[in-house]
Design a protein around this motif. Structure first.
Motif, short mmCIF file in Angstrom:
data_model
loop_
_atom_site.label_atom_id
_atom_site.label_comp_id
_atom_site.label_asym_id
_atom_site.label_seq_id
_atom_site.Cartn_x
_atom_site.Cartn_y
_atom_site.Cartn_z
N VAL A 132 -2.50 19.49 -11.68
CA VAL A 132 -1.25 19.42 -10.92
C VAL A 132 -0.41 18.27 -11.46
N GLU A 133 0.90 18.46 -11.52
CA GLU A 133 1.80 17.39 -11.93
C GLU A 133 2.38 16.68 -10.70
N LEU A 134 2.57 15.37 -10.81
CA LEU A 134 3.11 14.55 -9.72
C LEU A 134 4.51 14.08 -10.11
N LEU A 158 0.84 -1.19 0.00
CA LEU A 158 0.00 0.00 0.00
C LEU A 158 0.88 1.24 0.00
N ARG A 159 0.59 2.16 -0.93
CA ARG A 159 1.30 3.44 -0.98
C ARG A 159 0.27 4.53 -1.29
N PHE A 160 -0.20 5.17 -0.23
CA PHE A 160 -1.26 6.16 -0.40
C PHE A 160 -0.75 7.43 -1.09
N ASP A 161 -1.68 8.26 -1.53
CA ASP A 161 -1.38 9.52 -2.20
C ASP A 161 -0.47 9.30 -3.41
N TYR A 162 -0.92 8.43 -4.30
CA TYR A 162 -0.22 8.17 -5.56
C TYR A 162 1.22 7.72 -5.34
N GLY A 215 5.85 10.95 -19.05
CA GLY A 215 5.50 11.98 -18.10
C GLY A 215 5.10 13.26 -18.80
N PRO A 216 4.50 14.19 -18.08
CA PRO A 216 4.24 14.11 -16.64
C PRO A 216 2.95 13.37 -16.32
N VAL A 217 2.88 12.92 -15.06
CA VAL A 217 1.63 12.40 -14.51
C VAL A 217 0.85 13.59 -13.97
N ARG A 218 -0.42 13.65 -14.35
CA ARG A 218 -1.25 14.80 -13.96
C ARG A 218 -2.49 14.36 -13.19
N THR A 219 -2.92 15.19 -12.26
CA THR A 219 -4.25 15.08 -11.67
C THR A 219 -4.95 16.40 -11.89
N GLY A 220 -6.29 16.35 -11.94
CA GLY A 220 -7.05 17.55 -12.30
C GLY A 220 -6.99 17.74 -13.80
N ASN A 221 -7.70 18.75 -14.30
CA ASN A 221 -7.73 18.96 -15.75
C ASN A 221 -8.00 20.42 -16.06
N ALA A 222 -6.99 21.08 -16.63
CA ALA A 222 -7.10 22.51 -16.93
C ALA A 222 -8.11 22.80 -18.03
N ALA A 223 -8.52 21.78 -18.76
CA ALA A 223 -9.53 21.99 -19.81
C ALA A 223 -10.86 22.46 -19.23
N SER A 224 -11.03 22.30 -17.92
CA SER A 224 -12.28 22.73 -17.29
C SER A 224 -12.49 24.23 -17.42
#
Length: 597
Positions: free
Chosen positions: A315-317, A118-122, A327-336
């Motif tokens: 946000v990039e991780l 288990l490794r939380f938070d990505y 890469g990059p790995v992203r969360t969220g989406n600026a297209a919004s």
């Protein structure tokens, strides 16, 4: 690293997991689709979190399948000493999420290993773990996970390990459960009872499907189950995919978070669900749509969270390397935050579709639609970012204008056919004005094709939707010319690209694969134009792009012959269902008339 098509889907109608052919769960967000991942090996390596349950000798499975019309996965290994099956599933839930895995001895005996990391938070947070023989508790920040089994569990280099042997007739269950760390009480689950209940749930759910016969029933059934699994049951929202940042080009930067709900999916989702007979799911999706778009018409977004939230900061991780180094790995989406005028049309088309299908009306829905239309009337002539969310300069995209025509058309028809109050004549004049604008500025008479944008020579796969939307008949010479141009200039190996990245300034480096849904759009366009044999041939070829358990991602790499992009992709499965039903009925299915199916 496994290929994208090596993954099967598990889900509980709140979140989803991906299981590889090696028996490893490499992706799982808890407790929701858009929560941080507890297993993120998919986007890095095993150190980012996974749970493998397989023969101790390792290796890929011999075969796997879903058990009938369910989301219960059966994965078999045949080894030198015997045969074993792993049954994987997530019970549909209203509260606590559980992942259940049962090792079943089929023949002889097989040495097995369960390895949980288990490794939380990505992948960033290592939990504090307490072992108690056959039960383990792991806690970090807001997350608490309990793992239970009938075999001993031990800690080994920050992993939880179980080594055991299964013999013919043995059934060894593992149950992993999650709870908020401040609410440590979570229910215990009997694995065998949960298996029976989960099997019954999926079998009974699919029994309501209207499509009970036809040459493509198995493919449609699996796509419908997949779409149901991508639905967030509490709100009715349907995520675009279960994953984030799976690349559209291996090693490239076109890696986006798709664990949200796009308005562009609205019409396709409603059409597929209604045509397949799932009125409750269609109604829930319509209700999510109404809640999400409530507010100022000018504030309409293209994408929202599964509960309708509007802020999706991108946000990039950097601690994750990305799938195969993409890469990059992203969360969220600026297209919004983009302006995409087509979403007004898609929203109003979807609500018209629901009205045509007889879904119970919301008393405030028409007032909201009136407000949306009033805003669009003053905005339709502006340039925008287009259907594909390009991050370059805004243009007068043809599809966006066509969808503005759709908006005016559906509003006027709502007044004419359903007796709703509104200026039908005014909207019909606007509809005709937009139509004239499109055929005047977006049609290249020299090449006999519509183009991606006004004044552009580029093509766009969305032009294939013109007959389905009712803008022009499928047999119109301009539509026939557009179909021919797309096949000639926008296809590779017979499949369709969204657009040529070399001709469209989308603000990004590199290229992408062939967009699977666009190839289904070509099936629909061919069918609408009377080219049925070619439509059938293409559709049956597209079915071969599915993986061994019937799943499609977003794109296809024609060179490497493998799937690309986030998976499983709702857009691809919506398109499959619509094309299959259309071919079965023997005629084109228009988006404004779901009852044709």
């Amino acid at each position: 690293m496994p290929k994208i098509e090596d993954y099967a889907l598990l889900g509980d109608l709140h979140t989803a997991a991906l299981v590889s052919t090696a028996g490893s769960i490499d992706w799982l967000c808890l407790p929701r689709f858009d929560s941080p991942a507890a297993f993120a090996a998919l986007l890095d390596n095993d150190q980012a979190g996974h749970w493998t349950l397989a023969p101790a000798a390792g290796g890929t499975c011999t075969t796997r399948r879903y058990a009938g019309n369910t989301l219960v996965l059966e994965t078999d290994w045949i080894t030198g000493g015997g045969a074993v099956r792993i049954i994987d599933f997530m019970p549909p839930r209203a509260g606590t999420p559980h992942v259940v895995r049962i090792a079943v001895g089929l023949d002889g005996e097989v040495a097995m290993r369960s390895a949980l990391r288990l490794r939380f938070d990505y992948g960033r947070e290592v939990p504090w773990v307490r072992h108690a023989d056959r039960e383990v508790h792991a806690i970090a920040g807001p997350n608490l996970v309990r793992l239970m089994s009938v075999v001993p569990l031990r800690g080994d280099h920050w992993d939880t390990i179980a080594d055991f042997t299964v013999r013919k007739g043995d059934r060894v269950p593992f149950v992993m459960s999650w709870a908020p760390s401040h609410e440590p009480q979570m229910p215990y689950v009997d694995a065998e009872q949960a298996l029976s209940a989960t099997t019954d749930f999926w079998t009974e759910w699919l029994s309501d499907a209207a499509y009970q016969t036809g040459p493509y029933r198995d493919a449609v059934d699996r796509s419908l189950i997949t779409l149901k699994a991508l639905t967030y049951e509490p709100t009715g929202g349907i995520v675009a995919a279960a994953t984030t940042s799976l690349p559209e080009e291996l090693g490239g930067v076109r890696n986006w978070d798709y664990r949200y709900c796009w308005l562009r999916d609205a019409t396709y989702a409603l059409q597929a669900l209604l045509a397949a007979g799932f009125r409750r799911e269609a109604g829930a999706w319509r209700d999510w749509l109404l809640r999400a778009i409530a507010g100022k018409p000018e504030a309409l977004q293209i994408v929202y969270s599964i509960d309708g939230a509007r802020r999706l900061p991108e946000v990039e991780l950097p601690w994750l390397a990305g799938y195969e180094g993409s890469g990059p790995v992203r969360t969220g989406n600026a297209a919004s935050g983009q302006l995409q005028l087509d979403v007004w049309g898609e929203t109003l088309d979807a609500l018209f579709l629901a009205r045509q299908a007889g879904l119970p009306a919301d008393r405030d829905a028409w007032a909201l639609q009136m407000a949306l239309m009033n805003h669009l009337e003053s905005a339709w002539s502006e340039p925008d970012n287009g259907l594909w969310e390009v991050r370059g300069d805004r243009q007068h995209f043809t599809h966006s204008k066509v969808m503005c025509w759709v908006a005016a058309d559906r509003m006027a028809r709502s007044v004419r056919t359903h007796g709703l109050p509104g200026p039908a004549v005014h909207w019909e004049r606007l509809r005709d004005q937009v139509h004239h604008d499109v055929v005047t500025h977006a049609f290249d008479a020299g090449r006999n094709t519509f183009t991606q944008a006004y004044g552009s020579a580029a093509l766009d796969a969305s032009l294939l939707l013109i007959p389905r939307l009712g803008f022009l008949p499928g047999t119109d010479p301009r539509v026939l010319g557009t179909i021919a141009a797309v096949r000639r200039e926008l296809s590779e190996d017979g499949l369709v690209k969204r657009y040529q990245t070399s001709q469209t300034n989308d603000g990004l480096k590199g290229g992408e694969g062939l967009f699977i849904a666009c190839s289904f759009w070509l099936v629909d366009a061919l069918c609408a134009s009377g080219q049925r044999r070619e439509a059938v041939d293409l559709f049956e070829r597209l079915l071969l792009l599915r993986n061994d358990v019937g799943l499609l991602s977003e794109e296809w790499d024609p060179t490497l012959q493998r799937q690309l992009g986030n998976t499983p992709q709702a857009f691809s499965h919506f398109a499959l269902v619509i094309s299959a039903l259309q071919l079965h009925m023997g005629s084109a299915v228009r988006s404004d008339n779901p009852m044709q199916t």
